[in-house]
Structure formats: structure tokens, C-alpha cells
Scaffold this active site. Structure first.
Site, short mmCIF file in Angstrom:
data_model
loop_
_atom_site.label_atom_id
_atom_site.label_comp_id
_atom_site.label_asym_id
_atom_site.label_seq_id
_atom_site.Cartn_x
_atom_site.Cartn_y
_atom_site.Cartn_z
N ARG A 268 47.19 57.58 102.26
CA ARG A 268 46.50 58.14 103.44
C ARG A 268 45.19 58.81 103.04
O ARG A 268 44.20 58.74 103.76
CB ARG A 268 47.43 59.15 104.14
CG ARG A 268 48.44 58.50 105.07
CD ARG A 268 49.58 59.43 105.39
NE ARG A 268 50.52 59.50 104.29
CZ ARG A 268 51.48 60.42 104.19
NH1 ARG A 268 51.59 61.35 105.11
NH2 ARG A 268 52.31 60.40 103.17
N GLU B 288 62.29 51.66 95.36
CA GLU B 288 61.86 50.96 96.59
C GLU B 288 60.38 50.59 96.55
O GLU B 288 59.94 49.73 97.31
CB GLU B 288 62.13 51.84 97.82
CG GLU B 288 63.60 51.99 98.20
CD GLU B 288 64.40 52.88 97.26
OE1 GLU B 288 63.83 53.88 96.77
OE2 GLU B 288 65.57 52.56 96.98
N ARG C 2 61.21 64.31 103.93
CA ARG C 2 62.40 63.53 103.58
C ARG C 2 62.51 63.41 102.07
O ARG C 2 61.55 63.65 101.34
CB ARG C 2 62.39 62.14 104.25
CG ARG C 2 61.13 61.34 103.96
CD ARG C 2 61.20 59.94 104.57
NE ARG C 2 59.90 59.29 104.49
CZ ARG C 2 58.99 59.28 105.47
NH1 ARG C 2 59.26 59.86 106.62
NH2 ARG C 2 57.83 58.68 105.30
N ASP D 217 53.18 62.72 97.26
CA ASP D 217 53.01 61.77 98.36
C ASP D 217 51.67 61.99 99.08
O ASP D 217 51.17 63.11 99.16
CB ASP D 217 54.18 61.95 99.34
CG ASP D 217 54.35 60.74 100.26
OD1 ASP D 217 53.76 59.68 99.96
OD2 ASP D 217 55.07 60.87 101.27
N GLY D 218 51.13 60.89 99.59
CA GLY D 218 49.93 60.97 100.42
C GLY D 218 48.68 60.33 99.81
O GLY D 218 47.60 60.43 100.39
N SER E 190 59.26 54.83 92.90
CA SER E 190 60.67 54.72 93.27
C SER E 190 61.17 53.29 93.12
O SER E 190 60.38 52.35 93.04
CB SER E 190 60.85 55.18 94.73
OG SER E 190 60.36 54.21 95.62
N LEU F 113 56.68 72.90 78.00
CA LEU F 113 57.02 72.37 79.33
C LEU F 113 57.70 71.02 79.15
O LEU F 113 57.23 70.19 78.37
CB LEU F 113 55.72 72.18 80.16
CG LEU F 113 55.88 71.47 81.50
CD1 LEU F 113 56.55 72.38 82.53
CD2 LEU F 113 54.52 71.02 82.06
N HIS G 190 45.60 56.59 94.46
CA HIS G 190 46.52 56.78 93.33
C HIS G 190 45.77 57.31 92.11
O HIS G 190 46.27 58.14 91.36
CB HIS G 190 47.21 55.46 92.97
CG HIS G 190 48.13 54.96 94.05
ND1 HIS G 190 49.02 55.78 94.69
CD2 HIS G 190 48.30 53.73 94.60
CE1 HIS G 190 49.69 55.07 95.59
NE2 HIS G 190 49.27 53.84 95.56
C1 IPE Z 1 58.29 58.52 97.58
O1 IPE Z 1 57.23 58.30 98.42
C2 IPE Z 1 58.02 57.93 96.23
C3 IPE Z 1 56.97 58.54 95.44
C4 IPE Z 1 56.23 59.55 95.79
C5 IPE Z 1 56.77 57.97 94.14
P1 IPE Z 1 57.16 57.05 99.41
O2 IPE Z 1 55.84 57.14 100.08
O3 IPE Z 1 57.46 55.80 98.66
O4 IPE Z 1 58.36 57.32 100.41
P2 IPE Z 1 58.53 56.91 101.94
O5 IPE Z 1 58.39 55.43 102.00
O6 IPE Z 1 57.47 57.60 102.70
O7 IPE Z 1 59.89 57.40 102.31
C1 IPE Z 2 52.65 58.37 96.77
O1 IPE Z 2 51.62 58.13 97.67
C2 IPE Z 2 52.49 57.59 95.49
C3 IPE Z 2 53.49 56.51 95.31
C4 IPE Z 2 54.47 56.23 96.11
C5 IPE Z 2 53.35 55.71 94.10
P1 IPE Z 2 51.74 56.98 98.73
O2 IPE Z 2 51.21 55.72 98.15
O3 IPE Z 2 53.14 56.88 99.25
O4 IPE Z 2 50.78 57.49 99.88
P2 IPE Z 2 51.01 57.37 101.44
O5 IPE Z 2 52.34 57.99 101.73
O6 IPE Z 2 50.97 55.93 101.80
O7 IPE Z 2 49.88 58.15 102.02
MG MG Z 3 54.12 57.78 100.76
#
Ligand code: IPE
Ligand code: IPE
Ligand code: MG
Length: 242
Positions: free
Chosen positions: A29, A72, A195, A25-26, A70, A136, A42
Site C-alpha cells: 500500500r 501463504e 489479524r 505489513d503495509g 508467510s 539481541l 518492500h
Molecule cells: C502477513 O501479511 C505476512 C507478512 C507480513 C510477512 P500479509 O499481508 O501476507 O497478510 P494478509 O494477507 O493481509 O492477511
Molecule cells: C508486508 O507488506 C510484506 C510481506 C507480506 C512480504 P505487504 O506486501 O503485505 O503490503 P500490503 O499489505 O499489500 O500493503
Molecule cells: Mg499485507
């Protein structure tokens, strides 16, 4: 006192997690901080994944599960979704031979329906090509959600005519997308968010969790080693007393 960087040689082999799961995640941002579109993040995140896979092979981690997309995430803007699809195409084709060479077995976790046919075909080819590798096991959660996974498990148990008394905790595990894969020992979520976001709900019942602040594109071998070193200090009790 200055903190000493961990060294993999100082960690006893039985303290290295067998299975690490990562919520990558992140990316968004990270890109925003640079005034760049989210897809830039990404793309950078792919480099982190490459480094983490390599490090897992080196450190002797046997299972790595990564949350790539996900159930979602389809709700994101169309250009981000199609950009991610393109990135997955590239990953499953361009990276495949290198991963195969490293002895990585690829597994897909998630609902097949909803994934574009051409991407599904590439995923199947990657899974098939790498099926005998055992350095792996890399499970890619793509179009994955734990609730969706449980729904499919229940549907298949009913379709298979299982009797109520045949439904055990073990049996449920066998009907999840992760069938045959041991439960994660350590789940890492980068970017400081704390989370689950519908990831490995059933499987991570007794996992250790870590939430490093590092945004995923800045995550690499060093951060993985820090996470493993932290895990090695944990006292896992599984509800019992020592
Ligand atoms: C979870 O991250 C899904 C992946 C990392 C692929 P999200 O960024 O989609 O989750 P929320 O919306 O912060 O809960
Ligand atoms: C996780 O990074 C990658 C995917 C969910 C595909 P995010 O795209 O959720 O990055 P933030 O959370 O918006 O920074
Ligand atoms: Mg995210």
C-alpha cells in the site's frame, strides 16, 4: 493538550518488553500510494527493519521476531515473489556483517522445504556466523506459518516416539521453530490490519497486541518507542486477579 513524545529514559527497565514480534505489513500500500510497484515498498521496508533492529539494541529489547514471508505469500504474483527472494538474498548477505558487529544473533523460523537452496545456504551461514552473539536475538520468520509449525511439531513428536503423557504445553513449545525463545510480550502489526495471519499462534497466547496505522516503510525508531511506551502502561494479568 499536545501529546508529549515518549522518552526511553522514562520507561522503567522492567517495563520494556523482553521480546517484541512484528508483522511488518503495509509495504504494498505504501508503494501504491506513490504510484510505484509493490517491490519498491518492500525495499523501503528493509530500511525500516534496519532501523527497528538498531533501536531494539539501543532500548535493551533482547528478542525481536519479524514476519518476513508467510507460507501463504507464495501465492502472490511470481514477479513479487522473486523480487522478495532477491531482497532476502541481499539482506542475508549485505546486512550480515553489520548485524554481527552489533552483536545480533540471527535465527530462522519456518519450513526449510520450499526455500530456494542458495537462499537457504545464506540463511544457514548467517545463523552459524552469529550463533554466539547475545545482544539481541533476531528471529526471521521466512516461509513461516503457525499451522505449518504445529504440523511439523506433531510429526516430530510422533517420530521421536513421545508417549501421550509426555506431551505437555512446555513440550509442545520445545518442538516449535521458536524452541528456546521466550514467548513474545508484545506483538506489533503495522498498517492498521488487525489479524494474526498465521503468525505465532501458540506463542502469543498472552502477548499484548498493538496495531499502529503506520505503514511498515514509515515505521522506525520513533514508532517503536511509542509502541513500547504504550506497552509499558498495560496491565498484564495472565488470567489472574491482582
Ligand atoms: C502477513 O501479511 C505476512 C507478512 C507480513 C510477512 P500479509 O499481508 O501476507 O497478510 P494478509 O494477507 O493481509 O492477511
Ligand atoms: C508486508 O507488506 C510484506 C510481506 C507480506 C512480504 P505487504 O506486501 O503485505 O503490503 P500490503 O499489505 O499489500 O500493503
Ligand atoms: Mg499485507
Amino acid at each position: 493538550m499536545a501529546s508529549v513524545k515518549p522518552d526511553i529514559r522514562d520507561i522503567p527497565a522492567d517495563r520494556i518488553p523482553r521480546h517484541i514480534a512484528v508483522i511488518m505489513d503495509g509495504n504494498g500500500r505504501w508503494a501504491k500510494k506513490r504510484g510505484m510497484p509493490r517491490l519498491f515498498g518492500h525495499r523501503a521496508g528493509m530500511e525500516s527493519l534496519r532501523a527497528v533492529i538498531k533501536a531494539c539494541v539501543e532500548f535493551g529489547v533482547k528478542y525481536l521476531t519479524v514476519y518476513a514471508f508467510s507460507t501463504e505469500n507464495w501465492g502472490r504474483p511470481q514477479d513479487e515473489v522473486s523480487g522478495l527472494e532477491k531482497l532476502f538474498h541481499e539482506a542475508f548477505t549485505n546486512e550480515l556483517l553489520e548485524l554481527h558487529k552489533q552483536g545480533v544473533r540471527i535465527i530462522h523460523l519456518g519450513q526449510r522445504e520450499g526455500i530456494p537452496q542458495d537462499l537457504l545456504k545464506e540463511i544457514d551461514e548467517a545463523v552459524d556466523l552469529s550463533k554466539n552473539n547475545d545482544r539481541l536475538v533476531l528471529s526471521v520468520a521466512l516461509n513461516y506459518g503457525s499451522r505449518n509449525e504445529l504440523m511439523h511439531a506433531v510429526r516430530r513428536m510422533i517420530a521421536d516416539g513421545l508417549k501421550p503423557e509426555e506431551i505437555t504445553e512446555q513440550k509442545i513449545s520445545e518442538y516449535l521453530f521458536t524452541a528456546g525463545i521466550p514467548d513474545p510480550d508484545l506483538v506489533i502489526r503495522s498498517s492498521g490490519e488487525q489479524r494474526l495471519s498465521n503468525f505465532l499462534l501458540y506463542q502469543s497466547a498472552y502477548a499484548e497486541w498493538e496495531f499502529p496505522e503506520t505503514l511498515w516503510p514509515d515505521f522506525g525508531k520513533e514508532q517503536l518507542l511509542e509502541a513500547i511506551a504504550e506497552y509499558a502502561k498495560r496491565d498484564r494479568r495472565f488470567g489472574k486477579v491482582k
